[in-house]
Design an enzyme around this catalytic site. Structure first.
Site, PDB file in Angstrom:
ATOM      1  N   HIS A 177       0.874  -1.174   0.000  1.00  0.00           N
ATOM      2  CA  HIS A 177       0.000   0.000   0.000  1.00  0.00           C
ATOM      3  C   HIS A 177       0.909   1.220   0.000  1.00  0.00           C
ATOM      4  CE1 HIS A 177      -3.596   2.418   0.839  1.00  0.00           C
ATOM      5  NE2 HIS A 177      -2.701   3.197   1.435  1.00  0.00           N
ATOM      6  N   CYS A 178       0.782   2.051  -1.050  1.00  0.00           N
ATOM      7  CA  CYS A 178       1.681   3.200  -1.167  1.00  0.00           C
ATOM      8  C   CYS A 178       0.976   4.462  -0.664  1.00  0.00           C
ATOM      9  CB  CYS A 178       2.107   3.377  -2.623  1.00  0.00           C
ATOM     10  SG  CYS A 178       3.132   4.832  -2.851  1.00  0.00           S
ATOM     11  N   PRO A 179       1.464   5.082   0.436  1.00  0.00           N
ATOM     12  CA  PRO A 179       0.795   6.278   0.951  1.00  0.00           C
ATOM     13  C   PRO A 179       0.867   7.466  -0.013  1.00  0.00           C
ATOM     14  CG  PRO A 179       2.832   5.854   2.152  1.00  0.00           C
ATOM     15  CD  PRO A 179       2.613   4.682   1.258  1.00  0.00           C
ATOM     16  N   GLY A 182      -1.809   6.996  -2.325  1.00  0.00           N
ATOM     17  CA  GLY A 182      -3.051   6.783  -1.582  1.00  0.00           C
ATOM     18  C   GLY A 182      -3.812   5.562  -2.056  1.00  0.00           C
ATOM     19  N   ASN A 183      -3.085   4.565  -2.548  1.00  0.00           N
ATOM     20  CA  ASN A 183      -3.742   3.405  -3.142  1.00  0.00           C
ATOM     21  C   ASN A 183      -2.828   2.193  -2.985  1.00  0.00           C
ATOM     22  OD1 ASN A 183      -5.579   1.914  -4.600  1.00  0.00           O
ATOM     23  ND2 ASN A 183      -5.188   2.899  -6.576  1.00  0.00           N
TER      24      ASN A 183
END
Ligand SMILES: [Zn+2]
Ligand SMILES: [Zn+2]
Ligand SMILES: [Zn+2]
Length: 340
Positions: A177-179, A182-183
């Site tokens: 999950h890549c902050p 945001g996805n």
């Protein structure tokens, strides 16, 4: 602990105290209490100890992701607009065609970087296949092989999907999950994510080169450039340039114009972003080369199992149009979900 042998499977509908397979709804007779067991008919794995838990941090994590996405978008727009404002008057002052040439490159890089970012951030990361479950005659033998049940989504989870607590969904081939986007990065947007990283690395190198180029045109003084033309770029000339730049920075208010400061900022920022993203890109490409995702790499750590290292993995990743269905163990023509 898993009881998976066929002799453990007996279809019965009388004793409700026997554990029930969530996949086909059959009651199973096990020799003793086993918290985790595999159904001998459909192959689904039931874990009786897992209960649905709501993550109390997911709201704040989503808010944090929104903040990061906004910061990243503002930063990208600032670099594009600020770069055009700081560099283009200088570039166009050299030659009109030189200016048009760089304007074309900037437009292509900006549009492609922003569009791949949007695709990675706002598209679905990868939906696991819909599959029939819960009813014995409709669920055939081995139809749910190694499927588990996601207690958050209340639906079957195929062996290649993972549940993301922040997005609140199961994602096929979840990498991480890549902050910053945001996805999740999964089967459907992994290529967009890698393309975004490649374009950003290329763009930041371009911004750094253009900042230096424009900086040398307006500052340091012309005498230095003529000295380079006369003597070539030797170590002595380079040291002299460095010395004069530092002196110019320290002494001359004239050289500390907004344009000059912005060029210095663009250079430092683009080099910093470039170093960070190059490391991330290198790591990602290594995982793809090994035929792994970040999650599967973490899962295989400590075990002897390792992915098959092959350049074909990279070609395959970037090559033909990505078709999720080809790699799935089971795809139903009529994805109708049946609950028990
Ligand atoms: Zn079953
Ligand atoms: Zn889930
Ligand atoms: Zn996620």
């Amino acid at each position: 602990m898993a009881a998976s042998a066929d002799e453990h499977f007996v279809a019965t509908t009388v004793d409700d105290n026997e554990p029930t397979c969530w996949g086909c709804g059959l009651h199973l007779i096990l020799p003793s209490y086993t918290p985790t067991f595999k159904c001998g008919w459909c192959g689904a794995i039931t874990n009786q100890n897992i209960w649905k838990r709501e993550s109390k941090y997911s709201y704040w994590r989503r808010l944090r992701d929104c903040f990061f996405v906004c910061v990243l978008l503002i930063f990208m727009l600032f670099v594009i607009c600020g770069g055009v404002w700081a560099v283009y008057p200088v570039v166009f002052s050299i030659s009109y065609f030189y200016g048009i040439f760089h304007l074309t490159i900037t437009t292509i890089l900006s549009i492609s970087t922003l569009s791949t970012f949007s695709l990675a951030a706002f598209s679905c990361a990868g939906t696991p296949p819909s599959i029939m479950w819960g009813t014995y005659p409709l669920v055939g033998k081995g139809d749910l092989e190694n499927y588990t049940f996601c207690h958050y989504c209340s639906k079957p989870k195929c062996p290649r999907s993972h549940h993301c607590q922040i997005c609140g969904i199961c994602v096929l081939d979840l990498d991480h999950h890549c902050p910053f986007i945001g996805n999740c990065v999964g089967a459907a947007n992994h290529r967009h994510f890698i393309t975004f990283l490649i374009l950003t690395v290329v763009s930041t190198i371009y911004v750094a080169i253009m900042s230096i180029n424009a900086g040398l045109q307006i500052w340091p003084p012309v005498s230095l450039r003529s000295r380079i033309h006369l003597h070539g770029l030797s170590t002595d000339t380079a040291l002299a340039i460095m010395k004069e730049i530092i002196l110019a920075l320290l002494n001359s208010a004239e050289h500390l114009s907004t344009r000059g400061l912005l060029l210095v900022y663009l250079f430092v920022a683009s080099i910093s972003v470039n170093v960070g993203l190059s490391v991330l890109l290198w790591q990602q490409l290594r995982f793809i080369y090994k035929g792994e995702t970040y999650l599967s790499h973490l899962a295989s750590q400590g075990s002897e199992q390792d992915g098959v290292k092959d350049c074909q993995n990279l070609f395959h990743f970037f090559g033909c149009p990505y078709s999720v269905s080809r790699y799935l163990p089971i795809m139903r023509s009529s994805p109708k979900t049946h609950k028990k």
